[in-house]
Scaffold this motif. Structure first.
Motif, mmCIF file in Angstrom:
data_model
loop_
_atom_site.group_PDB
_atom_site.id
_atom_site.type_symbol
_atom_site.label_atom_id
_atom_site.label_comp_id
_atom_site.label_asym_id
_atom_site.label_seq_id
_atom_site.Cartn_x
_atom_site.Cartn_y
_atom_site.Cartn_z
ATOM 1 N N CYS A 184 43.458 44.227 48.080
ATOM 2 C CA CYS A 184 43.030 43.313 48.941
ATOM 3 C C CYS A 184 41.398 42.915 48.559
ATOM 4 C CB CYS A 184 42.978 43.667 50.467
ATOM 5 S SG CYS A 184 42.555 42.526 51.692
ATOM 6 N N LEU A 185 41.290 41.692 48.279
ATOM 7 C CA LEU A 185 39.799 41.135 47.771
ATOM 8 C C LEU A 185 38.977 41.162 49.089
ATOM 9 C CD1 LEU A 185 39.073 40.036 44.917
ATOM 10 C CD2 LEU A 185 41.613 40.590 45.267
ATOM 11 N N LYS A 186 37.779 41.278 48.710
ATOM 12 C CA LYS A 186 36.616 41.277 49.862
ATOM 13 C C LYS A 186 35.733 40.198 49.318
ATOM 14 C CE LYS A 186 35.731 45.684 51.853
ATOM 15 N NZ LYS A 186 35.020 46.943 51.805
ATOM 16 N N PRO A 187 34.710 39.855 50.163
ATOM 17 C CA PRO A 187 33.928 38.731 49.774
ATOM 18 C C PRO A 187 32.707 39.820 48.921
ATOM 19 C CG PRO A 187 33.645 39.070 52.008
ATOM 20 C CD PRO A 187 34.859 39.701 51.720
ATOM 21 N N PRO A 188 31.857 38.996 48.223
ATOM 22 C CA PRO A 188 30.722 39.891 47.679
ATOM 23 C C PRO A 188 29.705 40.302 48.730
ATOM 24 C CG PRO A 188 31.099 37.853 46.479
ATOM 25 C CD PRO A 188 31.948 37.697 47.674
ATOM 26 N N ALA A 189 28.975 41.368 48.673
ATOM 27 C CA ALA A 189 28.395 42.238 49.803
ATOM 28 C C ALA A 189 27.257 41.154 50.402
ATOM 29 C CB ALA A 189 27.626 43.196 48.951
ATOM 30 N N ASN A 190 26.574 39.996 49.660
ATOM 31 C CA ASN A 190 25.581 39.073 50.357
ATOM 32 C C ASN A 190 26.148 38.099 51.126
ATOM 33 O OD1 ASN A 190 26.399 38.130 48.009
ATOM 34 N ND2 ASN A 190 24.613 37.035 47.838
ATOM 35 N N ILE A 191 27.319 38.172 51.182
ATOM 36 C CA ILE A 191 28.239 36.923 51.806
ATOM 37 C C ILE A 191 29.213 37.461 53.051
ATOM 38 C CG2 ILE A 191 30.220 35.025 51.419
ATOM 39 C CD1 ILE A 191 28.981 34.863 48.587
ATOM 40 N N ILE A 192 28.965 36.595 53.891
ATOM 41 C CA ILE A 192 29.940 36.699 55.236
ATOM 42 C C ILE A 192 31.046 35.571 55.135
ATOM 43 C CG2 ILE A 192 30.185 36.460 57.802
ATOM 44 C CD1 ILE A 192 27.004 37.293 57.852
ATOM 45 N N GLU A 193 32.249 36.173 55.015
ATOM 46 C CA GLU A 193 33.354 35.049 54.908
ATOM 47 C C GLU A 193 33.812 34.567 56.338
ATOM 48 O OE1 GLU A 193 37.103 37.281 53.961
ATOM 49 O OE2 GLU A 193 36.472 38.970 55.068
ATOM 50 N N ASN A 194 34.557 33.299 56.152
ATOM 51 C CA ASN A 194 34.716 32.571 57.335
ATOM 52 C C ASN A 194 36.184 33.038 57.791
ATOM 53 O OD1 ASN A 194 36.307 31.419 55.549
ATOM 54 N ND2 ASN A 194 35.274 29.282 55.773
ATOM 55 N N GLY A 195 36.975 33.974 57.067
ATOM 56 C CA GLY A 195 38.190 34.228 57.453
ATOM 57 C C GLY A 195 39.298 33.261 56.951
ATOM 58 N N TYR A 196 38.826 32.490 56.174
ATOM 59 C CA TYR A 196 39.934 31.357 55.896
ATOM 60 C C TYR A 196 41.253 31.687 55.048
ATOM 61 C CZ TYR A 196 41.922 27.109 53.587
ATOM 62 O OH TYR A 196 42.650 26.170 53.056
ATOM 63 N N LEU A 197 40.946 32.877 54.177
ATOM 64 C CA LEU A 197 42.449 33.293 53.668
ATOM 65 C C LEU A 197 42.311 34.661 53.363
ATOM 66 C CD1 LEU A 197 43.397 30.855 50.373
ATOM 67 C CD2 LEU A 197 44.656 31.558 52.621
ATOM 68 N N ASN A 198 43.446 35.436 53.385
ATOM 69 C CA ASN A 198 43.684 36.687 53.092
ATOM 70 C C ASN A 198 44.065 36.528 51.603
ATOM 71 O OD1 ASN A 198 46.211 38.353 52.366
ATOM 72 N ND2 ASN A 198 44.769 39.856 53.239
ATOM 73 N N VAL A 199 43.529 37.522 50.807
ATOM 74 C CA VAL A 199 44.030 37.374 49.215
ATOM 75 C C VAL A 199 44.173 38.895 48.835
ATOM 76 C CG1 VAL A 199 43.308 36.807 47.027
ATOM 77 C CG2 VAL A 199 42.256 35.622 48.873
ATOM 78 N N THR A 200 45.533 38.948 48.465
ATOM 79 C CA THR A 200 45.986 40.175 47.955
ATOM 80 C C THR A 200 46.677 39.987 46.528
ATOM 81 O OG1 THR A 200 48.276 40.395 48.664
ATOM 82 C CG2 THR A 200 46.508 41.148 50.202
ATOM 83 N N LEU A 201 46.366 41.080 45.665
ATOM 84 C CA LEU A 201 46.863 40.958 44.135
ATOM 85 C C LEU A 201 47.809 41.953 43.993
ATOM 86 C CD1 LEU A 201 43.458 39.843 42.312
ATOM 87 C CD2 LEU A 201 45.328 38.151 43.279
ATOM 88 N N HIS A 202 48.985 41.451 43.180
ATOM 89 C CA HIS A 202 50.067 42.302 43.048
ATOM 90 C C HIS A 202 50.516 42.390 41.238
ATOM 91 C CE1 HIS A 202 50.366 42.710 47.251
ATOM 92 N NE2 HIS A 202 50.172 41.548 47.136
ATOM 93 N N ASP A 203 51.168 43.282 40.995
ATOM 94 C CA ASP A 203 51.786 43.321 39.497
ATOM 95 C C ASP A 203 52.678 42.251 39.607
ATOM 96 O OD1 ASP A 203 53.593 43.600 37.641
ATOM 97 O OD2 ASP A 203 53.697 45.840 37.890
ATOM 98 N N PRO A 204 52.505 41.091 38.729
ATOM 99 C CA PRO A 204 53.362 40.080 38.716
ATOM 100 C C PRO A 204 54.719 40.378 38.468
ATOM 101 C CG PRO A 204 51.373 39.720 37.016
ATOM 102 C CD PRO A 204 51.279 41.306 37.589
#
Ligand SMILES: *Cc1c(COP(=O)(O)O)cnc(C)c1O
Length: 370
Positions: free
Chosen positions: A273-293
């Motif tokens: 599950c992707l997280k924003p870079p440490a210096n950035i506060i996200e706005n919660g627009y999207l959840n992003v998960t990556l999987h084996d295609p």
């Protein structure tokens, strides 16, 4: 029960009635285009994002086209843009006569890759560049992009359609940009009751050009200094946004809270599950998960069977779109955008998602045995 990917119907108590009442008043006064509501919205945008000028327009795509034109992009000019973005970014370049060149994204933050961008500038000598703050955060290297472009005299247009509410080093992501854009499409984090957009800038001359271009190139009512078009915002959209604004912080907090819980709970299930870079506060627009295609189709079927809505933002790289053929003037980098497009799944995330809904999504994830 099932959980939708997005549910926009969860207005605060009294909100819909307040808007209905406002529509009644605006209609009685025939305040239909521009006017006090639009002016109030523009003032709010300036104050909240610490920028000198906000120019409201008809939608987020027009905002990009206005910004490109206002920084001097015209026929035949090369413009760099990321290979992973909503198609409108590419369209905007083509629609102002530009030649789009895509740059691959970074595997860690999924935003345009800075090192590849530097290579692309050397190779293609662009007239301008676009960066897109995607997924509800931004590049960890945003400051470097801005500084590099300023040093090389390459106007950088920032597509901020998805990033209202994002904070970088504790400032609005829009602050300090040469020109950045917003989309008020209802599904974005600051959504209207229809289409709307805005361009933000600190530059007085760019602001004057933006204002004129989106209003038929007007200098006075019937004196046209350039060929623009009509991209004015209507009062109903501005009024809806003005009534929404007092609730925006709560809506964003509710999105962020669930975004963070996914970021904490999904890795415990072995998910990426992707997280924003440490210096950035996200706005919660999207959840992003990556999987084996190879396993993603089984996951899609599993979520469908469980009644869990999901997204794939985006299912293809820009350079691979059929509509890119004949327009794309180059692409720099590898195939990170392509790989992301074959592995991404976005889980439900929207304001006021409930605890039982979150638990239901998490349970569906837990029971997937791909
Ligand atoms: C939504 C979006 C746009 C276009 O905005 P509209 O208001 O729909 O025209 C442009 N760029 C990105 C990254 C977007 O997400």
């Amino acid at each position: 029960m099932g959980v939708p990917f997005i549910d926009l119907k969860r207005f605060e108590e009294g909100f819909a009635d307040a808007f209905t009442e406002k529509v009644r008043t605006l209609t009685a006064n025939t305040s239909f285009v521009g006017g006090a509501e639009v002016q109030k919205l523009e003032e709010t945008l300036c104050i909240e994002n610490n920028v000198g000028h906000a120019i409201a327009c008809a939608n987020g795509t027009d905002a990009l086209q206005l910004a490109l034109r206002a920084v001097g992009v015209g026929p035949g000019d090369t413009v760099l843009l990321p290979d992973m973005t909503f198609w409108a970014t590419f369209e905007a370049v083509v629609n102002v006569g530009g030649r789009p060149v895509t740059v691959d994204v970074n595997a860690a933050d999924l935003q345009m890759d800075f090192d590849l961008f530097v290579q692309a500038v050397e190779k293609h000598k662009p007239k301008a560049a676009m960066i897109v703050h995607l997924y509800g955060w931004a590049s960890a290297r945003l400051k470097e992009f801005r500084a590099f472009c300023a040093e090389k005299n390459i106007p950088l247009v920032e597509d901020g359609a998805q990033c209202y509410g994002v904070r970088v080093d504790d400032a609005s992501v829009y602050a300090g940009a040469l020109a950045s854009t917003i989309s008020f499409y209802p599904a974005k984090t600051f959504g209207a009751a229809g289409d709307g957009g805005a361009v933000l800038t600190d530059d007085d001359e760019i602001a004057a050009r933006l204002r004129s271009l989106g209003n038929h190139g007007r200098e006075q009512h019937y004196a046209h200094g350039s060929v623009g078009w009509n991209s004015r915002m209507d009062s109903f959209q501005a009024a809806f946004l003005n009534l929404s604004h007092p609730h925006l912080a709560k809506r964003l907090d509710s999105r962020r809270e669930m975004a963070r819980r996914y970021e904490k709970d999904l890795p415990a299930l072995g998910w990426q599950c992707l997280k924003p870079p440490a210096n950035i506060i996200e706005n919660g627009y999207l959840n992003v998960t990556l999987h084996d295609p190879a396993k993603r189709p089984a996951l899609e079927a599993h979520l469908k069977a469980k009644g869990i809505g999901f997204g794939m933002v985006y299912p293809g790289a820009v350079q691979d779109q059929k509509g890119a053929q004949g327009w794309i003037a180059g692409s720099v980098g590898g195939d990170v955008a392509r790989r992301v497009s074959t592995s991404v799944i976005n889980l439900p995330l929207f304001p006021y998602m409930t605890e039982p809904e979150y638990q239901e999504v998490l349970e569906a994830c837990r029971s997937f045995s791909g």
